[in-house]
Design an enzyme around this catalytic site. Structure first.
Site, PDB file in Angstrom:
ATOM      1  N   CYS A 100       0.848  -1.189   0.000  1.00 59.64           N
ATOM      2  CA  CYS A 100       0.000   0.000   0.000  1.00 59.64           C
ATOM      3  C   CYS A 100       0.887   1.243   0.000  1.00 59.64           C
ATOM      4  O   CYS A 100       1.873   1.299   0.742  1.00 59.64           O
ATOM      5  CB  CYS A 100      -0.877  -0.015   1.252  1.00 59.64           C
ATOM      6  SG  CYS A 100      -1.973   1.411   1.374  1.00 59.64           S
ATOM      7  N   HIS A 106      -9.100  -3.840  -1.781  1.00 63.12           N
ATOM      8  CA  HIS A 106      -8.099  -3.086  -1.015  1.00 63.12           C
ATOM      9  C   HIS A 106      -8.460  -1.596  -0.989  1.00 63.12           C
ATOM     10  O   HIS A 106      -8.465  -0.967   0.078  1.00 63.12           O
ATOM     11  CB  HIS A 106      -6.718  -3.305  -1.651  1.00 63.12           C
ATOM     12  CG  HIS A 106      -5.616  -2.505  -1.040  1.00 63.12           C
ATOM     13  ND1 HIS A 106      -4.547  -3.073  -0.379  1.00 63.12           N
ATOM     14  CD2 HIS A 106      -5.409  -1.155  -0.988  1.00 63.12           C
ATOM     15  CE1 HIS A 106      -3.747  -2.104   0.060  1.00 63.12           C
ATOM     16  NE2 HIS A 106      -4.241  -0.929  -0.301  1.00 63.12           N
ATOM     17  N   GLU A 107      -8.780  -1.048  -2.172  1.00 59.34           N
ATOM     18  CA  GLU A 107      -9.096   0.391  -2.241  1.00 59.34           C
ATOM     19  C   GLU A 107     -10.420   0.692  -1.530  1.00 59.34           C
ATOM     20  O   GLU A 107     -10.554   1.722  -0.876  1.00 59.34           O
ATOM     21  CB  GLU A 107      -9.148   0.872  -3.696  1.00 59.34           C
ATOM     22  CG  GLU A 107      -7.871   0.673  -4.501  1.00 59.34           C
ATOM     23  CD  GLU A 107      -6.620   1.159  -3.807  1.00 59.34           C
ATOM     24  OE1 GLU A 107      -6.700   2.082  -2.979  1.00 59.34           O
ATOM     25  OE2 GLU A 107      -5.547   0.594  -4.067  1.00 59.34           O
ATOM     26  N   HIS A 163     -10.102   1.334   2.043  1.00 58.81           N
ATOM     27  CA  HIS A 163      -9.674   2.696   2.401  1.00 58.81           C
ATOM     28  C   HIS A 163     -10.875   3.613   2.619  1.00 58.81           C
ATOM     29  O   HIS A 163     -10.809   4.541   3.428  1.00 58.81           O
ATOM     30  CB  HIS A 163      -8.772   3.298   1.308  1.00 58.81           C
ATOM     31  CG  HIS A 163      -7.355   2.809   1.346  1.00 58.81           C
ATOM     32  ND1 HIS A 163      -6.543   2.950   2.452  1.00 58.81           N
ATOM     33  CD2 HIS A 163      -6.596   2.192   0.409  1.00 58.81           C
ATOM     34  CE1 HIS A 163      -5.350   2.442   2.195  1.00 58.81           C
ATOM     35  NE2 HIS A 163      -5.353   1.971   0.963  1.00 58.81           N
TER      36      HIS A 163
HETATM   37 ZN    ZN Z   1      -3.741   1.072   0.057  1.00 55.52          ZN
END
Ligand code: ZN
Length: 174
Positions: A101, A143-144, A147
């Site tokens: 990341c 993953h995004e 966030h």
């Molecule tokens: Zn990330």
């Protein structure tokens, strides 16, 4: 020319906020932010980025898989901008693979993710889009999306034994 933005790192509280939905897609500031995220992503050898990573807590992410120095085996795709994304798993099957990341520099971790997901989002013109994503691209999306929920991949790693320095990762895994 869009400006490259600074990517915030683990410890900045903005990465732990739940991001806000976007109401005005045509807003000039929003369109500029999208362009800035695009150039920031390209410049940092990322394969995805979310707006909270440049300290803007809105529900906006970009999935842009392509081979680069950090991800030599990534598949090539057109960068896809997703506003107010939602998703669900198509099957229960989950696979573990290594993630890194831009906001957690120097560390890779083994993260379980759904292998096949259905996503729905607005594109940058405000049109609703639907897509099925699989494997590495599905992994980037999840993953995004994390966030946007105030999560980072470290929260998903099942054991600290499944962490590695970036340097060892590039030596041993790639
Ligand atoms: Zn990330």
């Amino acid at each position: 020319m869009a400006e490259v933005r600074d990517v915030v790192q683990l410890g900045d509280p903005v990465l732990r906020e739940v991001a806000r939905p976007i109401a005005d897609f045509e807003d000039e500031g929003m369109q500029r932010l999208i362009d800035e995220l695009m150039v920031t992503l390209r410049q940092s050898n990322g394969v995805g980025i979310a707006a909270p990573q440049v300290a803007v807590p809105y529900r906006l992410l970009i999935v842009a898989s392509r081979p680069n120095a950090r991800y030599p085996h990534a598949p090539e795709m057109e960068p896809t901008v997703m506003l107010n994304p939602r998703w669900e798993a198509v099957t229960e099957e989950r696979v573990k693979d290594w993630e890194g990341c831009l906001s957690v520099p120097g560390i890779r971790g083994l993260v379980p993710r759904y292998r096949e997901i259905r996503v729905e989002y607005c594109d940058r013109t405000g049109h609703l889009q639907q897509q099925v994503l699989t494997d590495f691209v599905a992994r980037i999306f999840q993953h995004e999306f994390d966030h946007l929920e105030g999560l980072v991949f470290l929260d998903r790693v099942e054991s600290s034994q499944e962490l590695m320095s970036e340097q060892e990762y590039l030596k041993r895994v790639v």
